[in-house]
Design a protein around this motif. Structure first.
Motif, PDB file in Angstrom:
ATOM      1  N   ASP A 166       0.753  -0.973  -0.215  1.00  0.00           N
ATOM      2  CA  ASP A 166      -0.099  -0.589  -0.178  1.00  0.00           C
ATOM      3  C   ASP A 166       0.889   0.847  -0.245  1.00  0.00           C
ATOM      4  O   ASP A 166       0.559   2.554  -0.459  1.00  0.00           O
ATOM      5  CB  ASP A 166      -0.601   0.460   1.275  1.00  0.00           C
ATOM      6  CG  ASP A 166      -1.976  -0.849   1.077  1.00  0.00           C
ATOM      7  OD1 ASP A 166      -2.014  -1.918   0.573  1.00  0.00           O
ATOM      8  OD2 ASP A 166      -3.212  -1.074   1.877  1.00  0.00           O
ATOM      9  N   PHE A 167       2.377   1.439   0.579  1.00  0.00           N
ATOM     10  CA  PHE A 167       3.123   2.607   0.247  1.00  0.00           C
ATOM     11  C   PHE A 167       3.719   2.521  -0.669  1.00  0.00           C
ATOM     12  O   PHE A 167       4.175   3.699  -0.960  1.00  0.00           O
ATOM     13  CB  PHE A 167       4.207   2.531   1.636  1.00  0.00           C
ATOM     14  CG  PHE A 167       3.627   2.580   3.675  1.00  0.00           C
ATOM     15  CD1 PHE A 167       3.066   3.641   3.828  1.00  0.00           C
ATOM     16  CD2 PHE A 167       2.477   1.096   3.828  1.00  0.00           C
ATOM     17  CE1 PHE A 167       2.725   3.577   4.722  1.00  0.00           C
ATOM     18  CE2 PHE A 167       2.255   1.450   4.944  1.00  0.00           C
ATOM     19  CZ  PHE A 167       1.890   2.342   5.906  1.00  0.00           C
ATOM     20  N   LEU A 168       4.758   1.735  -1.223  1.00  0.00           N
ATOM     21  CA  LEU A 168       5.370   1.349  -2.550  1.00  0.00           C
ATOM     22  C   LEU A 168       4.706   0.991  -4.010  1.00  0.00           C
ATOM     23  O   LEU A 168       5.246   1.083  -4.601  1.00  0.00           O
ATOM     24  CB  LEU A 168       6.204   0.404  -2.014  1.00  0.00           C
ATOM     25  CG  LEU A 168       6.869   0.471  -0.576  1.00  0.00           C
ATOM     26  CD1 LEU A 168       8.028  -0.463  -0.452  1.00  0.00           C
ATOM     27  CD2 LEU A 168       7.794   1.659  -0.863  1.00  0.00           C
ATOM     28  N   CYS A 169       3.835   0.529  -3.700  1.00  0.00           N
ATOM     29  CA  CYS A 169       3.308   0.718  -5.215  1.00  0.00           C
ATOM     30  C   CYS A 169       1.559   0.690  -5.546  1.00  0.00           C
ATOM     31  O   CYS A 169       0.860   1.695  -4.609  1.00  0.00           O
ATOM     32  CB  CYS A 169       2.896  -1.135  -5.124  1.00  0.00           C
ATOM     33  SG  CYS A 169       4.429  -2.487  -4.624  1.00  0.00           S
ATOM     34  N   ASP A 170       1.836   1.261  -7.178  1.00  0.00           N
ATOM     35  CA  ASP A 170       0.239   1.134  -7.023  1.00  0.00           C
ATOM     36  C   ASP A 170      -0.526   0.852  -6.874  1.00  0.00           C
ATOM     37  O   ASP A 170      -0.629  -0.668  -6.461  1.00  0.00           O
ATOM     38  CB  ASP A 170       0.278   1.526  -8.362  1.00  0.00           C
ATOM     39  CG  ASP A 170       0.669   0.664  -9.870  1.00  0.00           C
ATOM     40  OD1 ASP A 170       0.626  -0.441  -9.341  1.00  0.00           O
ATOM     41  OD2 ASP A 170       1.377   0.723 -10.913  1.00  0.00           O
ATOM     42  N   ALA A 171      -2.088   0.351  -7.834  1.00  0.00           N
ATOM     43  CA  ALA A 171      -2.896  -0.730  -7.522  1.00  0.00           C
ATOM     44  C   ALA A 171      -2.985  -1.607  -8.100  1.00  0.00           C
ATOM     45  O   ALA A 171      -3.766  -3.004  -7.795  1.00  0.00           O
ATOM     46  CB  ALA A 171      -4.709   0.018  -7.515  1.00  0.00           C
ATOM     47  N   LEU A 176       6.088   1.913  -7.294  1.00  0.00           N
ATOM     48  CA  LEU A 176       6.091   3.297  -7.511  1.00  0.00           C
ATOM     49  C   LEU A 176       7.866   4.448  -7.541  1.00  0.00           C
ATOM     50  O   LEU A 176       7.629   5.590  -7.410  1.00  0.00           O
ATOM     51  CB  LEU A 176       4.916   4.285  -7.014  1.00  0.00           C
ATOM     52  CG  LEU A 176       3.528   3.934  -7.317  1.00  0.00           C
ATOM     53  CD1 LEU A 176       2.426   4.816  -6.587  1.00  0.00           C
ATOM     54  CD2 LEU A 176       3.497   4.552  -9.254  1.00  0.00           C
ATOM     55  N   VAL A 177       8.878   3.401  -6.799  1.00  0.00           N
ATOM     56  CA  VAL A 177      10.065   3.684  -6.491  1.00  0.00           C
ATOM     57  C   VAL A 177      11.069   3.619  -6.851  1.00  0.00           C
ATOM     58  O   VAL A 177      10.897   2.786  -8.182  1.00  0.00           O
ATOM     59  CB  VAL A 177      10.087   3.351  -4.636  1.00  0.00           C
ATOM     60  CG1 VAL A 177       9.386   3.834  -3.945  1.00  0.00           C
ATOM     61  CG2 VAL A 177      10.092   2.044  -4.662  1.00  0.00           C
ATOM     62  N   ASP A 178      12.179   3.962  -7.041  1.00  0.00           N
ATOM     63  CA  ASP A 178      13.438   3.415  -8.049  1.00  0.00           C
ATOM     64  C   ASP A 178      13.893   2.314  -7.378  1.00  0.00           C
ATOM     65  O   ASP A 178      14.497   1.407  -7.969  1.00  0.00           O
ATOM     66  CB  ASP A 178      14.112   4.610  -7.743  1.00  0.00           C
ATOM     67  CG  ASP A 178      13.457   6.171  -8.817  1.00  0.00           C
ATOM     68  OD1 ASP A 178      12.477   5.938  -9.433  1.00  0.00           O
ATOM     69  OD2 ASP A 178      13.505   7.082  -8.135  1.00  0.00           O
ATOM     70  N   TYR A 179      13.714   2.466  -6.006  1.00  0.00           N
ATOM     71  CA  TYR A 179      14.774   1.944  -5.170  1.00  0.00           C
ATOM     72  C   TYR A 179      13.860   1.030  -3.935  1.00  0.00           C
ATOM     73  O   TYR A 179      13.015   1.827  -3.292  1.00  0.00           O
ATOM     74  CB  TYR A 179      15.700   1.821  -4.692  1.00  0.00           C
ATOM     75  CG  TYR A 179      16.359   1.215  -4.077  1.00  0.00           C
ATOM     76  CD1 TYR A 179      17.605   0.083  -5.293  1.00  0.00           C
ATOM     77  CD2 TYR A 179      17.081   0.978  -3.161  1.00  0.00           C
ATOM     78  CE1 TYR A 179      18.151  -0.892  -4.314  1.00  0.00           C
ATOM     79  CE2 TYR A 179      17.703  -0.385  -2.482  1.00  0.00           C
ATOM     80  CZ  TYR A 179      18.398  -1.466  -3.512  1.00  0.00           C
ATOM     81  OH  TYR A 179      19.371  -2.258  -2.506  1.00  0.00           O
ATOM     82  N   VAL A 180      13.938  -0.355  -4.253  1.00  0.00           N
ATOM     83  CA  VAL A 180      13.521  -1.117  -2.773  1.00  0.00           C
ATOM     84  C   VAL A 180      14.441  -1.615  -1.946  1.00  0.00           C
ATOM     85  O   VAL A 180      15.300  -2.818  -2.333  1.00  0.00           O
ATOM     86  CB  VAL A 180      11.984  -2.251  -2.674  1.00  0.00           C
ATOM     87  CG1 VAL A 180      11.123  -2.447  -1.830  1.00  0.00           C
ATOM     88  CG2 VAL A 180      10.871  -1.000  -3.794  1.00  0.00           C
TER      89      VAL A 180
END
Length: 243
Positions: A166-171, A176-180
């Motif tokens: 929910d924090f890092l991804c779209d539906a 949605l981030v460059d690096y996890v």
């Protein structure tokens, strides 16, 4: 900058506005207080603005340690990447974006232990008093989540228990981030991020907001593992963890 963005920016910078918002928040049900406050203020912190970076602070993934080491101050809030993007898409597209994840079973134990002790701040204590008082331990907590739909919905909306996706991804589950980065590989991933940001002097990570407890695997049996795996199915699938 749009009028809405300008208004939110002024709200963020105004101590009086923050005081008024908090006062209004206190009159609302616990479940909506924190979320409403976050939607009224600019998610971009001063450090993010100054360094062209977005740090998506997933709760209980050592975010305070990472942000403190990179920028010299504690991390702010827990705003999802999507909220940064909605607030200012141009900045979001231009800035370097990163966040950390943690094994869902480990993070769940950490969140429970943290909030059972009262967490930090009045909202955490209010959550503890409303939802964890009278719960005899982690096993009963998970069984309540499994058997009480209304309790489950309310607990799983709380910031510390929301899935990491929910924090890092779209539906659709796309990051949605460059690096996890990964909590399990935190030192190496932190150094990778510092290099990406061209931070020359890498400060060692300090332990912040840790709660004393046993190894997370000691808290689970097959029944409890199955419950947690259902609750965090997307996190296991998207980030490649196994129960």
């Amino acid at each position: 900058m749009s009028l809405l963005i300008q208004t939110r920016y002024r709200l963020k910078k105004s101590p009086l506005a923050k005081s008024l918002i908090l006062g209004l928040n206190d009159r609302l049900p616990l479940e909506v207080r924190d979320r409403l406050y976050r939607h009224l203020v600019d998610p971009y912190s001063e450090q993010e603005e100054n360094n062209d970076v977005v740090f998506v602070h997933v709760p209980k993934t050592a975010g305070n340690s990472i942000f403190q080491a990179l920028f010299g101050v504690p991390a702010h809030g827990h705003d999802p990447a999507e909220r940064y993007r909605r607030f200012d898409a141009e900045r979001f597209a231009r800035y370097y974006k990163f966040g950390f994840v943690r094994h869902p079973l480990d993070r769940l134990v950490s969140a429970y232990a943290y909030l059972e002790k009262g967490g930090i701040g009045r909202y955490d204590r209010a959550f503890r008093d409303k939802y964890l008082r009278g719960v005899s331990g982690f096993d009963e907590f998970l069984r309540r989540l499994a058997s009480r739909p209304r309790y489950r919905r309310r607990v799983m909306r709380w910031i510390h228990f929301r899935p990491q996706a929910d924090f890092l991804c779209d539906a659709q589950g796309q990051p949605l981030v460059d690096y996890v980065g990964r909590y399990e590989n935190i030192d190496a991933d932190y150094r990778r991020i510092a290099a990406d940001l061209r931070i020359g002097r890498v400060v060692p990570l300090a332990v912040v907001n840790a709660t004393a407890r046993r190894d997370y695997r000691d808290y689970y049996d097959s029944e409890l593992t199955a419950i947690a795996a259902r609750l965090y199915r997307r996190d296991f699938e998207i980030f490649g963890y196994t129960p």
